[in-house]
Design an enzyme around this catalytic site. Structure first.
Site, PDB file in Angstrom:
ATOM      1  N   LYS A 239       0.867  -1.184   0.000  1.00 20.21           N
ATOM      2  CA  LYS A 239       0.000   0.000   0.000  1.00 20.21           C
ATOM      3  C   LYS A 239       0.898   1.226   0.000  1.00 20.21           C
ATOM      4  O   LYS A 239       1.845   1.304   0.801  1.00 20.21           O
ATOM      5  CB  LYS A 239      -0.901   0.016   1.228  1.00 20.21           C
ATOM      6  CG  LYS A 239      -1.804   1.254   1.263  1.00 20.21           C
ATOM      7  CD  LYS A 239      -2.864   1.178   2.349  1.00 20.21           C
ATOM      8  CE  LYS A 239      -2.328   1.568   3.689  1.00 20.21           C
ATOM      9  NZ  LYS A 239      -3.404   1.704   4.689  1.00 20.21           N
TER      10      LYS A 239
ATOM     11  N   ASN B 232     -12.384  14.052  23.018  1.00 23.92           N
ATOM     12  CA  ASN B 232     -11.503  14.395  21.905  1.00 23.92           C
ATOM     13  C   ASN B 232     -10.767  15.685  22.216  1.00 23.92           C
ATOM     14  O   ASN B 232     -11.357  16.585  22.829  1.00 23.92           O
ATOM     15  CB  ASN B 232     -12.318  14.563  20.616  1.00 23.92           C
ATOM     16  CG  ASN B 232     -11.419  14.612  19.394  1.00 23.92           C
ATOM     17  OD1 ASN B 232     -10.614  13.707  19.171  1.00 23.92           O
ATOM     18  ND2 ASN B 232     -11.529  15.676  18.610  1.00 23.92           N
TER      19      ASN B 232
HETATM   20  P1  NAD Z   1      -8.352  12.879  11.314  1.00 20.24           P
HETATM   21  O1  NAD Z   1      -7.409  13.915  10.809  1.00 20.24           O
HETATM   22  O2  NAD Z   1      -9.654  12.727  10.649  1.00 20.24           O
HETATM   23  O3  NAD Z   1      -8.610  13.118  12.888  1.00 20.24           O
HETATM   24  C1  NAD Z   1      -7.519  13.397  13.730  1.00 20.24           C
HETATM   25  C2  NAD Z   1      -7.852  13.056  15.177  1.00 20.24           C
HETATM   26  O4  NAD Z   1      -6.708  13.332  16.000  1.00 20.24           O
HETATM   27  C3  NAD Z   1      -8.957  13.915  15.767  1.00 20.24           C
HETATM   28  O5  NAD Z   1      -9.551  13.213  16.843  1.00 20.24           O
HETATM   29  C4  NAD Z   1      -8.194  15.141  16.272  1.00 20.24           C
HETATM   30  O6  NAD Z   1      -8.907  15.833  17.280  1.00 20.24           O
HETATM   31  C5  NAD Z   1      -6.960  14.481  16.824  1.00 20.24           C
HETATM   32  N1  NAD Z   1      -5.763  15.325  16.743  1.00 20.24           N
HETATM   33  C6  NAD Z   1      -5.323  16.061  15.697  1.00 20.24           C
HETATM   34  N2  NAD Z   1      -4.162  16.663  16.010  1.00 20.24           N
HETATM   35  C7  NAD Z   1      -3.860  16.303  17.294  1.00 20.24           C
HETATM   36  C8  NAD Z   1      -2.796  16.602  18.186  1.00 20.24           C
HETATM   37  N3  NAD Z   1      -1.775  17.383  17.824  1.00 20.24           N
HETATM   38  N4  NAD Z   1      -2.819  16.044  19.419  1.00 20.24           N
HETATM   39  C9  NAD Z   1      -3.826  15.221  19.791  1.00 20.24           C
HETATM   40  N5  NAD Z   1      -4.864  14.904  18.977  1.00 20.24           N
HETATM   41  C10 NAD Z   1      -4.877  15.456  17.748  1.00 20.24           C
HETATM   42  O7  NAD Z   1      -7.512  11.522  11.311  1.00 20.24           O
HETATM   43  P2  NAD Z   1      -8.049  10.022  11.191  1.00 20.24           P
HETATM   44  O8  NAD Z   1      -8.109   9.625   9.763  1.00 20.24           O
HETATM   45  O9  NAD Z   1      -9.228   9.844  12.054  1.00 20.24           O
HETATM   46  O10 NAD Z   1      -6.778   9.240  11.798  1.00 20.24           O
HETATM   47  C11 NAD Z   1      -6.476   9.347  13.172  1.00 20.24           C
HETATM   48  C12 NAD Z   1      -5.112   8.750  13.415  1.00 20.24           C
HETATM   49  O11 NAD Z   1      -5.133   7.354  13.135  1.00 20.24           O
HETATM   50  C13 NAD Z   1      -3.999   9.329  12.546  1.00 20.24           C
HETATM   51  O12 NAD Z   1      -2.884   9.572  13.381  1.00 20.24           O
HETATM   52  C14 NAD Z   1      -3.705   8.233  11.543  1.00 20.24           C
HETATM   53  O13 NAD Z   1      -2.360   8.260  11.093  1.00 20.24           O
HETATM   54  C15 NAD Z   1      -3.978   7.009  12.392  1.00 20.24           C
HETATM   55  N6  NAD Z   1      -4.269   5.796  11.625  1.00 20.24           N
HETATM   56  C16 NAD Z   1      -3.750   4.639  12.089  1.00 20.24           C
HETATM   57  C17 NAD Z   1      -3.990   3.477  11.396  1.00 20.24           C
HETATM   58  C18 NAD Z   1      -3.453   2.180  11.913  1.00 20.24           C
HETATM   59  O14 NAD Z   1      -3.531   1.158  11.213  1.00 20.24           O
HETATM   60  N7  NAD Z   1      -2.954   2.126  13.109  1.00 20.24           N
HETATM   61  C19 NAD Z   1      -4.766   3.501  10.232  1.00 20.24           C
HETATM   62  C20 NAD Z   1      -5.318   4.693   9.806  1.00 20.24           C
HETATM   63  C21 NAD Z   1      -5.067   5.851  10.527  1.00 20.24           C
END
Ligand code: NAD
Length: 320
Positions: free
Chosen positions: A67, A159
């Protein structure tokens, strides 16, 4: 090669199929039938983007690929979600490219499936309260997949940006579950299962917040430097992950590992619990699943989607 466009994925892939594919591939990883390649993940110094590749080979399922994509935090201005990716599959017999598949919805489904698999295998018996930390794009998928385990009667959520909490409230309402926004100490005290899915770079959930028998699915940390949990909480929990090498290098457990309060041998691949090779929760009070997101998860759901798309005439064949 076959192309399955992003717009077709919603009509092809179900959360149930994603759950089955992810549970199967975690088990295959534990049986050494499948392995992930080292991850490339780079801050490219443009648009604050994190870009990279996650790949692997599932010998049992004959799925080879990667990916490509990442996280563009400013995508709202383009009317796009922040996560953008595409999955490429290759024929393991010849090396020829076999398919290109839209990876955005698949990523949300496979990530949510991973935490749901951890809840199925590790949640305390009789878990009723789900605590959500994070209200971004992924959070709704996470809540929906967790709800499908059938155990929850209530959702509480927090959040860092409270204006986003309506996503959690709306999703819970859609699932027919009561929702309450709470502060973190109450969330940690009342939730039986906690899912964290934020982009935090500092711990949000502290050791002192978490009381009683609890399972935590830490899903947000997938890059060096990110962090959602207090390392002291990690230090007192029984630890599980999708892939040990990834969790201690780019996952949530990187911090406790760097502080040497845990070592690789303290972390168990969840596939071992799925295959019955490890007892799982046992008598632990707190369990943590570090869902770092492995390439094989993406390949598993993409492979399933290509077959469905071909059967339903929704895959486009192109010569390259
Ligand atoms: P998004 O941008 O839609 O939402 C971001 C979230 O993080 C919100 O809840 C926001 O309030 C919070 N946030 C933003 N900046 C922040 C900061 N500096 N400190 C604390 N909280 C903060 O993102 P999303 O698509 O919902 O993804 C959320 C996270 O999950 C991302 O970090 C992404 O990389 C991660 N992710 C992980 C996997 C995995 O397999 N583990 C897969 C997809 C996404």
């Amino acid at each position: 090669m076959w192309v399955v466009p992003e717009k077709e994925i919603a009509g092809l892939m179900t959360p149930e199929a994603a759950f089955d594919a992810v549970e199967r591939v975690f088990a295959a990883m534990a049986s050494d039938d499948a392995y992930n390649f080292p991850v490339v993940r780079e801050a490219i110094g443009y648009e604050d983007a994190l870009y990279g590749f996650k790949g692997g080979f599932d010998r049992a399922g004959k799925t080879l690929g990667l990916k490509a994509g990442g996280y563009w935090p400013n995508n709202q201005k383009h009317g796009l979600i922040n996560h953008q990716s595409t999955v490429f599959l290759f024929d393991p017999d010849t090396g020829r490219v076999a398919a290109a598949v839209g990876g955005n919805l698949l990523t949300a489904l496979r990530t949510a499936a991973a935490s749901a698999v951890s809840i199925k295998h590790l949640a305390p018996k009789g878990a009723k309260v789900l605590g959500m930390i994070g209200a971004g794009h992924q959070s709704a998928f996470q809540m929906r997949a967790a709800a499908r385990t059938g155990t929850f009667e209530k959702v509480i959520g927090w959040n860092p940006h409270p204006e986003m909490l309506s996503r959690l409230a709306d999703t819970a309402a859609d699932l027919g579950l009561p929702f309450e926004a709470v502060e973190l100490p109450r969330l940690g005290a009342e939730a039986d299962v906690i899912i964290s899915i934020t982009s935090a770079f500092e711990p949000l959930l502290m050791d002192a917040h978490v009381e009683g028998s609890t399972h935590i699915a830490a899903m947000g940390t997938d890059t060096k430097g990110k962090q959602e949990l207090d390392p002291a909480l990690v230090g007192r929990a029984r630890l599980f992950t999708d892939e040990v090498a990834q969790s201690v290098s780019i996952g949530e457990f990187q911090h406790a590992a760097a502080q040497k309060t845990i070592s690789d041998s303290d972390v168990t691949a969840i596939g071992r619990v799925i295959t019955g090779d490890h007892e799982g929760r046992g008598d632990a009070e707190v369990t943590i699943f570090d869902g770092t997101g492995v390439g094989l998860q993406d390949l598993a759901v993409a492979g399933a989607v290509v077959e469905l798309a071909k059967q339903q005439g929704k895959a486009i064949e192109v010569e390259i």
